[in-house]
Design a protein around this motif. Sequence first.
Motif, PDB file in Angstrom:
ATOM      1  N   LEU A   1      28.554  33.504  33.117  1.00 47.35           N
ATOM      2  CA  LEU A   1      29.517  33.562  32.010  1.00 47.35           C
ATOM      3  C   LEU A   1      29.752  34.968  31.466  1.00 47.35           C
ATOM      4  O   LEU A   1      30.526  35.134  30.527  1.00 47.35           O
ATOM      5  CB  LEU A   1      29.173  32.590  30.884  1.00 47.35           C
ATOM      6  N   ASP A   2      29.125  35.995  32.051  1.00 41.87           N
ATOM      7  CA  ASP A   2      29.436  37.371  31.658  1.00 41.87           C
ATOM      8  C   ASP A   2      30.836  37.737  32.148  1.00 41.87           C
ATOM      9  O   ASP A   2      31.256  37.317  33.239  1.00 41.87           O
ATOM     10  CB  ASP A   2      28.436  38.358  32.257  1.00 41.87           C
ATOM     11  N   THR A   3      31.538  38.517  31.356  1.00 40.61           N
ATOM     12  CA  THR A   3      32.849  39.045  31.736  1.00 40.61           C
ATOM     13  C   THR A   3      32.627  40.375  32.447  1.00 40.61           C
ATOM     14  O   THR A   3      31.880  41.224  31.969  1.00 40.61           O
ATOM     15  CB  THR A   3      33.735  39.250  30.494  1.00 40.61           C
ATOM     16  N   VAL A   4      33.286  40.533  33.591  1.00 41.29           N
ATOM     17  CA  VAL A   4      33.103  41.716  34.422  1.00 41.29           C
ATOM     18  C   VAL A   4      34.445  42.229  34.920  1.00 41.29           C
ATOM     19  O   VAL A   4      35.454  41.529  34.868  1.00 41.29           O
ATOM     20  CB  VAL A   4      32.189  41.398  35.633  1.00 41.29           C
TER      21      VAL A   4
ATOM     22  N   ALA B   1      28.871  42.118  44.982  1.00 41.06           N
ATOM     23  CA  ALA B   1      27.596  42.787  44.709  1.00 41.06           C
ATOM     24  C   ALA B   1      27.611  43.383  43.308  1.00 41.06           C
ATOM     25  O   ALA B   1      28.652  43.853  42.830  1.00 41.06           O
ATOM     26  CB  ALA B   1      27.354  43.883  45.742  1.00 41.06           C
ATOM     27  N   ALA B   2      26.466  43.382  42.658  1.00 40.96           N
ATOM     28  CA  ALA B   2      26.356  43.886  41.289  1.00 40.96           C
ATOM     29  C   ALA B   2      26.865  45.316  41.157  1.00 40.96           C
ATOM     30  O   ALA B   2      27.497  45.656  40.153  1.00 40.96           O
ATOM     31  CB  ALA B   2      24.907  43.793  40.805  1.00 40.96           C
ATOM     32  N   GLU B   3      26.626  46.158  42.164  1.00 33.17           N
ATOM     33  CA  GLU B   3      27.066  47.553  42.069  1.00 33.17           C
ATOM     34  C   GLU B   3      28.589  47.689  42.098  1.00 33.17           C
ATOM     35  O   GLU B   3      29.118  48.742  41.752  1.00 33.17           O
ATOM     36  CB  GLU B   3      26.423  48.423  43.156  1.00 33.17           C
ATOM     37  N   ASP B   4      29.289  46.623  42.481  1.00 35.57           N
ATOM     38  CA  ASP B   4      30.755  46.638  42.490  1.00 35.57           C
ATOM     39  C   ASP B   4      31.351  46.017  41.233  1.00 35.57           C
ATOM     40  O   ASP B   4      32.563  45.812  41.158  1.00 35.57           O
ATOM     41  CB  ASP B   4      31.285  45.908  43.730  1.00 35.57           C
ATOM     42  N   LEU B   5      30.491  45.706  40.250  1.00 30.82           N
ATOM     43  CA  LEU B   5      30.938  45.087  39.004  1.00 30.82           C
ATOM     44  C   LEU B   5      30.569  45.947  37.798  1.00 30.82           C
ATOM     45  O   LEU B   5      29.504  46.552  37.763  1.00 30.82           O
ATOM     46  CB  LEU B   5      30.292  43.709  38.831  1.00 30.82           C
ATOM     47  N   LEU B   6      31.456  45.955  36.824  1.00 25.99           N
ATOM     48  CA  LEU B   6      31.202  46.597  35.538  1.00 25.99           C
ATOM     49  C   LEU B   6      31.113  45.492  34.496  1.00 25.99           C
ATOM     50  O   LEU B   6      32.060  44.711  34.339  1.00 25.99           O
ATOM     51  CB  LEU B   6      32.340  47.556  35.184  1.00 25.99           C
ATOM     52  N   LEU B   7      29.984  45.397  33.807  1.00 29.08           N
ATOM     53  CA  LEU B   7      29.796  44.410  32.748  1.00 29.08           C
ATOM     54  C   LEU B   7      30.621  44.841  31.537  1.00 29.08           C
ATOM     55  O   LEU B   7      30.498  45.970  31.068  1.00 29.08           O
ATOM     56  CB  LEU B   7      28.317  44.301  32.380  1.00 29.08           C
ATOM     57  N   LEU B   8      31.477  43.945  31.045  1.00 26.83           N
ATOM     58  CA  LEU B   8      32.324  44.249  29.878  1.00 26.83           C
ATOM     59  C   LEU B   8      31.704  43.674  28.623  1.00 26.83           C
ATOM     60  O   LEU B   8      31.063  42.624  28.649  1.00 26.83           O
ATOM     61  CB  LEU B   8      33.725  43.685  30.094  1.00 26.83           C
ATOM     62  N   HIS B   9      31.914  44.364  27.500  1.00 29.62           N
ATOM     63  CA  HIS B   9      31.351  43.968  26.209  1.00 29.62           C
ATOM     64  C   HIS B   9      32.471  43.752  25.212  1.00 29.62           C
ATOM     65  O   HIS B   9      33.478  44.457  25.236  1.00 29.62           O
ATOM     66  CB  HIS B   9      30.400  45.044  25.683  1.00 29.62           C
ATOM     67  N   HIS B  10      32.270  42.784  24.316  1.00 25.53           N
ATOM     68  CA  HIS B  10      33.269  42.462  23.296  1.00 25.53           C
ATOM     69  C   HIS B  10      32.908  42.988  21.924  1.00 25.53           C
ATOM     70  O   HIS B  10      33.682  42.853  20.985  1.00 25.53           O
ATOM     71  CB  HIS B  10      33.486  40.945  23.240  1.00 25.53           C
ATOM     72  N   SER B  11      31.705  43.577  21.798  1.00 21.47           N
ATOM     73  CA  SER B  11      31.299  44.142  20.518  1.00 21.47           C
ATOM     74  C   SER B  11      30.268  45.237  20.763  1.00 21.47           C
ATOM     75  O   SER B  11      29.658  45.322  21.834  1.00 21.47           O
ATOM     76  CB  SER B  11      30.690  43.064  19.613  1.00 21.47           C
ATOM     77  N   LEU B  12      30.074  46.075  19.756  1.00 19.90           N
ATOM     78  CA  LEU B  12      29.081  47.152  19.862  1.00 19.90           C
ATOM     79  C   LEU B  12      27.672  46.607  20.026  1.00 19.90           C
ATOM     80  O   LEU B  12      26.866  47.167  20.755  1.00 19.90           O
ATOM     81  CB  LEU B  12      29.152  48.057  18.645  1.00 19.90           C
ATOM     82  N   SER B  13      27.362  45.505  19.360  1.00 14.99           N
ATOM     83  CA  SER B  13      26.005  44.958  19.437  1.00 14.99           C
ATOM     84  C   SER B  13      25.682  44.465  20.844  1.00 14.99           C
ATOM     85  O   SER B  13      24.550  44.563  21.288  1.00 14.99           O
ATOM     86  CB  SER B  13      25.804  43.831  18.430  1.00 14.99           C
ATOM     87  N   GLU B  14      26.684  43.963  21.569  1.00 11.06           N
ATOM     88  CA  GLU B  14      26.461  43.522  22.943  1.00 11.06           C
ATOM     89  C   GLU B  14      26.227  44.706  23.864  1.00 11.06           C
ATOM     90  O   GLU B  14      25.500  44.616  24.846  1.00 11.06           O
ATOM     91  CB  GLU B  14      27.660  42.739  23.464  1.00 11.06           C
TER      92      GLU B  14
END
Length: 68
Positions: free
Chosen positions: A4-7, A53-66
């Motif tokens: 469920l992480d946005t990438v 592969a994980a190295e081909d993904l950037l994890l996106l964040h919706h807030s500073l705390s994340e």
Amino acid sequence: MKVLDTVALRRDLPDAGLPEGLVGVVVEEWRPGVFEVEFADLNGRAYAFAAVAAEDLLLLHHSLSEAA
């Protein structure tokens, strides 16, 4: 990364027809470091799935705390 992480794609995936920067959601972890990602339109209709592969993904964040 986890389910469920946005990438976003860090590079083109030409075999899947998916361009760098495309945003998706992790829906499964196939093995350590390899994730099934669903790509959907703004109405929630999935149009592609790809094992990435994980190295081909950037994890996106919706807030500073994340991001911390």
